[in-house]
Design a protein around this motif. Structure first.
Motif, PDB file in Angstrom:
ATOM      1  N   VAL A 136     144.408 -64.763  24.881  1.00  0.00           N
ATOM      2  CA  VAL A 136     143.831 -64.114  26.184  1.00  0.00           C
ATOM      3  C   VAL A 136     142.808 -64.706  26.593  1.00  0.00           C
ATOM      4  O   VAL A 136     142.612 -64.937  27.924  1.00  0.00           O
ATOM      5  CB  VAL A 136     143.633 -62.564  25.702  1.00  0.00           C
ATOM      6  N   SER A 175     146.283 -63.766  19.221  1.00  0.00           N
ATOM      7  CA  SER A 175     146.430 -63.124  20.457  1.00  0.00           C
ATOM      8  C   SER A 175     145.085 -63.132  21.355  1.00  0.00           C
ATOM      9  O   SER A 175     145.057 -63.387  22.488  1.00  0.00           O
ATOM     10  CB  SER A 175     146.847 -61.682  20.355  1.00  0.00           C
ATOM     11  N   LEU A 176     144.076 -62.959  20.657  1.00  0.00           N
ATOM     12  CA  LEU A 176     142.438 -62.743  21.360  1.00  0.00           C
ATOM     13  C   LEU A 176     142.246 -64.076  21.947  1.00  0.00           C
ATOM     14  O   LEU A 176     141.850 -64.236  22.912  1.00  0.00           O
ATOM     15  CB  LEU A 176     141.703 -62.404  20.262  1.00  0.00           C
ATOM     16  N   PHE A 219     149.387 -63.746  30.006  1.00  0.00           N
ATOM     17  CA  PHE A 219     148.251 -63.044  29.491  1.00  0.00           C
ATOM     18  C   PHE A 219     148.533 -61.566  29.431  1.00  0.00           C
ATOM     19  O   PHE A 219     148.256 -61.051  28.380  1.00  0.00           O
ATOM     20  CB  PHE A 219     147.317 -62.859  30.829  1.00  0.00           C
ATOM     21  N   ILE A 220     149.475 -61.103  30.206  1.00  0.00           N
ATOM     22  CA  ILE A 220     149.998 -59.489  29.908  1.00  0.00           C
ATOM     23  C   ILE A 220     150.587 -59.405  28.411  1.00  0.00           C
ATOM     24  O   ILE A 220     150.291 -58.842  27.673  1.00  0.00           O
ATOM     25  CB  ILE A 220     150.984 -59.139  30.733  1.00  0.00           C
ATOM     26  N   LEU A 237     143.817 -68.300  28.438  1.00  0.00           N
ATOM     27  CA  LEU A 237     144.506 -68.152  29.706  1.00  0.00           C
ATOM     28  C   LEU A 237     143.474 -68.000  30.556  1.00  0.00           C
ATOM     29  O   LEU A 237     143.645 -68.231  31.774  1.00  0.00           O
ATOM     30  CB  LEU A 237     145.532 -66.960  29.432  1.00  0.00           C
ATOM     31  N   LEU A 238     142.707 -67.049  30.383  1.00  0.00           N
ATOM     32  CA  LEU A 238     141.616 -66.597  31.569  1.00  0.00           C
ATOM     33  C   LEU A 238     140.878 -67.869  31.999  1.00  0.00           C
ATOM     34  O   LEU A 238     140.895 -68.220  33.320  1.00  0.00           O
ATOM     35  CB  LEU A 238     140.744 -65.531  31.160  1.00  0.00           C
ATOM     36  N   TYR A 251     147.863 -58.398  21.325  1.00  0.00           N
ATOM     37  CA  TYR A 251     146.336 -58.093  20.882  1.00  0.00           C
ATOM     38  C   TYR A 251     146.034 -56.532  20.407  1.00  0.00           C
ATOM     39  O   TYR A 251     145.645 -56.269  19.314  1.00  0.00           O
ATOM     40  CB  TYR A 251     145.218 -58.573  21.881  1.00  0.00           C
ATOM     41  N   ALA A 289     150.191 -61.795  25.905  1.00  0.00           N
ATOM     42  CA  ALA A 289     149.160 -61.900  24.808  1.00  0.00           C
ATOM     43  C   ALA A 289     148.250 -60.647  24.843  1.00  0.00           C
ATOM     44  O   ALA A 289     147.614 -60.281  23.545  1.00  0.00           O
ATOM     45  CB  ALA A 289     148.484 -63.138  25.142  1.00  0.00           C
ATOM     46  N   PHE A 290     147.831 -60.157  25.864  1.00  0.00           N
ATOM     47  CA  PHE A 290     146.935 -59.098  25.756  1.00  0.00           C
ATOM     48  C   PHE A 290     147.463 -57.852  24.955  1.00  0.00           C
ATOM     49  O   PHE A 290     146.846 -57.152  24.074  1.00  0.00           O
ATOM     50  CB  PHE A 290     146.706 -58.466  27.108  1.00  0.00           C
TER      51      PHE A 290
END
Length: 301
Positions: free
Chosen positions: A268, A264-265, A246-247, A271-272, A253, A249-250
């Protein structure tokens, strides 16, 4: 061992799952409504039209380019994006050879060093791309069902595929609700999310299967406790894995280029949802299916 970890061990994941079911069902219904009314905001990859990307030697403004589009009578529904020595024009219709030539000629009058890249998608190609994207997701789901059914049992396969489709649809729903653009990288992101989702789910299922070998399961309550215990044993591993990806990909983004922004969005968001679906969707669903087997009366000999 920290008190936080002890608290996680005492959580009743099966009981808490009903709240996540309500949340997911609500978002699913909302997503279906938006999809039915508005559909997805497809990029040029999935709908017919022409996209003209220009690399400039100086900065041009929208005010300078709009009169050119009006003069060529191709400004209707044109989407103009201006950046630092870059410009992109998206047309909802395919430019013919004359329009393409005239547009380049007029832009070169403003910037003689401009270079052009024109991407055109005809209606048949757009339909084929959309169709192939759906096939890619469906085939991957079928492959996962077969793999999980062979390695575990059909109840695990059903629970895994529900969680997997849940994660994929949640991303689609969010993109539909907030009108984010859907391009080819979005499909890649969805397939990647499916991979991460099934990986987390399999880790928990493997622990459940291992615990089943040694635990007594005389009642539904025993099975309930077994699922909670199995999830508590693997939850930190799942959260750490999801958090690290997540980190990455964030920040991809935030600081990545435009070409991978939607990828990337989607990662994110996926993954959540994937972080909790393995814990609060897949495992409790397996418990529901397995407990029904437990509650079946024994057949008369």
């Amino acid at each position: 061992m920290s008190s936080n970890h002890k608290n996680i061990k005492t959580l009743d994941f099966v009981h808490l799952s009903k709240y996540f079911y309500i949340f997911s069902i609500t978002l699913t219904v909302l997503g279906l409504i938006f999809l039915a009314i508005f559909g997805l905001n497809y990029s040029v990859d999935f709908k017919a039209g022409s996209n003209v990307d220009m690399t400039l030697t100086k900065n041009l403004t929208a005010e300078e380019v709009t009169p050119i589009l009006e003069k060529l009578e191709i400004s209707k529904d044109a989407d103009l994006t201006v950046g630092d020595q870059r410009m992109s024009i998206r047309f909802n219709e395919v430019l013919n050879e004359t329009q393409d030539h005239q547009l380049k000629e007029e832009i070169l009058k403003l910037d003689g060093g401009a270079s052009f890249e024109v991407n055109t998608v005809d209606p048949e190609m757009a339909k084929e791309l959309a169709r192939n994207a759906i096939y890619a997701v469906l085939i991957s789901c079928i492959g996962i069902i077969i793999y999980v059914s062979i390695r575990f049992e059909w109840r695990f396969a059903v629970a895994a595929i529900v969680a997997l489709l849940h994660d994929a649809f949640m991303v689609v729903a969010v993109f539909s609700i907030f009108r984010f653009e859907v391009d080819l990288t979005f499909i890649i992101a969805v397939l990647t999310i499916i991979g991460y989702s099934i990986n987390d789910t399999i880790v928990i299922f493997d622990r459940i299967r291992e615990n089943l070998r040694f635990a007594k399961q005389k009642t539904t309550t025993d099975l309930h406790e077994l699922v909670n215990h199995s999830v508590s044993q693997t939850i930190m591993r799942s959260l750490y894995t999801a958090l690290t990806v997540f980190i990455a990909a964030f920040f991809l983004y935030l600081f990545g280029g435009e070409s991978i922004k939607m990828f990337s969005l989607a990662m994110v968001i996926g993954l959540l949802f994937g972080a909790y679906s393995s814990i609060f969707i897949a495992s409790p669903l397996w418990f529901v299916l397995k407990s029904k087997q437990k509650n079946k009366p024994a057949k008369a000999s």
